[in-house]
Design an enzyme around this catalytic site. Structure first.
Site, PDB file in Angstrom:
ATOM      1  N   GLN A  84       0.801  -1.227   0.000  1.00  0.00           N
ATOM      2  CA  GLN A  84       0.000   0.000   0.000  1.00  0.00           C
ATOM      3  C   GLN A  84       0.834   1.277   0.000  1.00  0.00           C
ATOM      4  O   GLN A  84       0.332   2.339  -0.329  1.00  0.00           O
ATOM      5  CB  GLN A  84      -0.960  -0.015   1.198  1.00  0.00           C
ATOM      6  CG  GLN A  84      -2.006  -1.113   1.063  1.00  0.00           C
ATOM      7  CD  GLN A  84      -2.926  -1.198   2.262  1.00  0.00           C
ATOM      8  OE1 GLN A  84      -2.613  -1.875   3.240  1.00  0.00           O
ATOM      9  NE2 GLN A  84      -4.049  -0.510   2.222  1.00  0.00           N
ATOM     10  N   HIS A 128       0.652  -9.581   4.167  1.00  0.00           N
ATOM     11  CA  HIS A 128      -0.455  -8.623   4.252  1.00  0.00           C
ATOM     12  C   HIS A 128      -1.137  -8.567   2.874  1.00  0.00           C
ATOM     13  O   HIS A 128      -0.860  -7.702   2.059  1.00  0.00           O
ATOM     14  CB  HIS A 128       0.061  -7.240   4.682  1.00  0.00           C
ATOM     15  CG  HIS A 128      -1.021  -6.310   5.143  1.00  0.00           C
ATOM     16  ND1 HIS A 128      -1.035  -5.707   6.394  1.00  0.00           N
ATOM     17  CD2 HIS A 128      -2.142  -5.864   4.535  1.00  0.00           C
ATOM     18  CE1 HIS A 128      -2.107  -4.945   6.517  1.00  0.00           C
ATOM     19  NE2 HIS A 128      -2.790  -5.014   5.393  1.00  0.00           N
ATOM     20  N   ASN A 187      -2.121 -11.048   7.992  1.00  0.00           N
ATOM     21  CA  ASN A 187      -3.087  -9.991   8.246  1.00  0.00           C
ATOM     22  C   ASN A 187      -4.461 -10.438   7.756  1.00  0.00           C
ATOM     23  O   ASN A 187      -4.619 -10.873   6.618  1.00  0.00           O
ATOM     24  CB  ASN A 187      -2.690  -8.726   7.471  1.00  0.00           C
ATOM     25  CG  ASN A 187      -3.684  -7.597   7.695  1.00  0.00           C
ATOM     26  OD1 ASN A 187      -3.781  -7.064   8.801  1.00  0.00           O
ATOM     27  ND2 ASN A 187      -4.444  -7.232   6.669  1.00  0.00           N
ATOM     28  N   GLU A 188      -5.432 -10.333   8.603  1.00  0.00           N
ATOM     29  CA  GLU A 188      -6.842 -10.548   8.271  1.00  0.00           C
ATOM     30  C   GLU A 188      -7.074 -11.743   7.346  1.00  0.00           C
ATOM     31  O   GLU A 188      -7.574 -11.592   6.226  1.00  0.00           O
ATOM     32  CB  GLU A 188      -7.425  -9.286   7.629  1.00  0.00           C
ATOM     33  CG  GLU A 188      -7.366  -8.090   8.552  1.00  0.00           C
ATOM     34  CD  GLU A 188      -8.152  -6.889   8.042  1.00  0.00           C
ATOM     35  OE1 GLU A 188      -8.468  -6.845   6.838  1.00  0.00           O
ATOM     36  OE2 GLU A 188      -8.453  -5.999   8.847  1.00  0.00           O
TER      37      GLU A 188
HETATM   38  C1  FCB Z   1      -7.826  -3.453   6.650  1.00  0.00           C
HETATM   39  C2  FCB Z   1      -6.535  -3.842   5.966  1.00  0.00           C
HETATM   40  C3  FCB Z   1      -5.634  -2.667   5.662  1.00  0.00           C
HETATM   41  C4  FCB Z   1      -6.428  -1.470   5.180  1.00  0.00           C
HETATM   42  C5  FCB Z   1      -7.553  -1.154   6.136  1.00  0.00           C
HETATM   43  C6  FCB Z   1      -8.364   0.055   5.771  1.00  0.00           C
HETATM   44  O1  FCB Z   1      -8.808  -4.404   6.399  1.00  0.00           O
HETATM   45  O2  FCB Z   1      -5.819  -4.722   6.782  1.00  0.00           O
HETATM   46  O3  FCB Z   1      -4.685  -3.075   4.724  1.00  0.00           O
HETATM   47  O4  FCB Z   1      -6.881  -1.696   3.903  1.00  0.00           O
HETATM   48  O5  FCB Z   1      -8.413  -2.260   6.201  1.00  0.00           O
END
Ligand code: FCB
Length: 433
Positions: free
Chosen positions: A22, A117, A161-162
């Site tokens: 990003q 990520h 991440n997520e």
């Molecule tokens: C989350 C992501 C991050 C960014 C935020 C706004 O879901 O982990 O990369 O996009 O949202």
């Protein structure tokens, strides 16, 4: 107005977060880069391109971090840059991250290192990504290489991440790479691959750290959101909200705690499977909290729920409902479910180009967090998302999450008013109401 201060515990740590793709620019060997070249995938036809040119502005940007009075910085290492082709390791990329860690250490900012990520090297994706039988071993090789080549840095590591956002976006919604639109059960294969990859990485990181007598903590950044019934008196809405809450928020976390993946969507499908070496492989609970959804039941066997937009509710520029109380509710729920786990807030923030909601958003969320801490919940830190405006995935460059505004034509960074307030809060470890 009360002057009662909102003060955080002495050892509480203030932090901001980013991810490599990003902000760094030119992540050309990644699946996301490929995805952005396909017309229609990203809003306004945006492409990450140079992004914030952070790759070339490391020292200047870390200087800006210092202005924020933070103690920690969460960022990610880009696998596609480190290993652009299978078993080909890029020494320049490694040297770059080494330098980043060095500058952070000089600035006395502790790194929180994310290994994955959302992005994958293109070669790995072409082999089948998380569904590839070799995925766990290949991820393990990357993790081993990074940990050793960087000289065993850092104490806090985030493998993924997520994961649920990553897999739902890629395998059900099809809006993100690899762009598959499947029924819910289609998530199981990649989910298992990812869990196995995490398990191997978790044990290996601890093994390598033990060898050099370092204590580390390894975990995830989980995206947790509130799902409430559209009408609380409606039993079907309540059922739909609870089912979604369990599937999206907790099934993954419980799999890591118990070692058994259980995903049960009544009348649709159900899975229960033990995953080798997975049990008890997170040393903390990383929480990304943004919003809540209201859920309405639908009589449709393919899609049994609908997410309802709440009218008249305050929203961010991306239309996400602003709901600080949900932060408190999520934290309390984690505490009730896993009382011994300490929590890291790995992301919280909003898109607000005009910067007229951010200060209130931050203070309201911190107040909710503070209340949870007062009631006994163990929270170690707070990372605001994000340090800089950046490339917001399928939404492109329009959303503005940064404490620093970025002018993408000149790459000038300007601290927003809310950024000044955040830096004061970090300096004072709280504020007076
Ligand atoms: C989350 C992501 C991050 C960014 C935020 C706004 O879901 O982990 O990369 O996009 O949202």
């Amino acid at each position: 107005m009360s002057q009662e201060p909102v003060l955080f515990p002495k050892d509480f740590k203030w932090c901001v977060a980013t991810s490599a793709h990003q902000i760094e620019g030119y992540n050309t060997q990644s699946d996301w880069w490929d995805w952005e070249q396909i017309p229609g995938k990203i809003k306004n036809g945006d492409k990450s391109g140079a992004a914030c040119d952070h790759w070339n502005r490391l020292a200047e940007d870390i200087d800006l971090l210092k202005n924020l009075n933070i103690k920690q910085y969460r960022f990610s290492i880009e696998w596609a840059k480190i290993e652009p082709n299978q078993d080909v390791w890029d020494s320049e990329a490694i040297a770059h991250y080494k330098k980043e860690l060095q500058i952070l250490s000089q600035a006395q900012i502790e790194p929180i290192i994310t290994l994955h990520h959302f992005t994958l090297p293109s070669w790995f994706k072409k082999q089948g990504g998380w569904e590839w039988s070799e995925a766990p071993v290949e991820f393990l090789k990357y993790v081993q290489f990074v940990y050793k080549a960087l000289g065993a840095p850092g104490q806090i590591w985030i493998t993924f991440n997520e994961p649920m956002v990553h897999l739902v976006g890629g395998y059900i919604a099809g809006a993100t790479p690899p762009g598959e639109k499947r029924e819910i059960s289609g998530i199981i294969r990649p989910l298992k691959g990812l869990l196995q990859s995490h398990a191997l990485a978790y044990h290996e990181l601890h093994r390598l750290a033990d060898l050099v007598k370092r204590q580390i903590k390894v975990g995830f950044a989980h995206h947790l959101r509130i799902f409430d019934p559209n009408h609380s008196w409606n039993l079907l809405d309540t059922w739909a909200a609870n089912t979604l809450d369990q599937a999206f928020n907790w099934s993954f976390i419980e799999a890591i705690e118990t070692g058994v993946l259980k995903l049960n969507i009544p009348f649709m499908f159900s899975v229960e499977e033990k995953i080798e070496k997975l049990q008890a492989t997170q040393d903390f609970m990383g929480v990304n909290y943004y919003t809540r959804d209201k859920v309405k039941f639908r009589f449709d066997n393919k899609q049994w729920f609908e997410l309802v937009t709440e009218k008249n509710a305050p929203k961010t520029d991306m239309g996400w409902k602003i709901y600080p109380k949900g932060f408190y509710r999520i934290l309390k729920k984690i505490w009730e479910k896993f009382p011994s786990k300490s929590i890291l807030i790995t992301e919280n923030g909003l898109a607000d180009a005009q910067d007229n909601q951010r200060e209130k958003f931050i203070k309201d969320h911190l107040t909710a967090l503070h209340q949870a801490i007062q009631e006994g919940v163990r929270v170690e830190n707070y990372c605001y998302w994000s340090f800089l405006d950046n490339f917001e995935w399928i939404d492109g460059f329009a959303p503005r999450f940064g404490l620093f505004e970025v002018d993408y034509t000149t790459q000038t960074r300007t601290l927003r008013q809310s950024g000044k307030v955040f830096s004061q809060i970090a300096r004072d470890n709280g504020w007076r109401r």
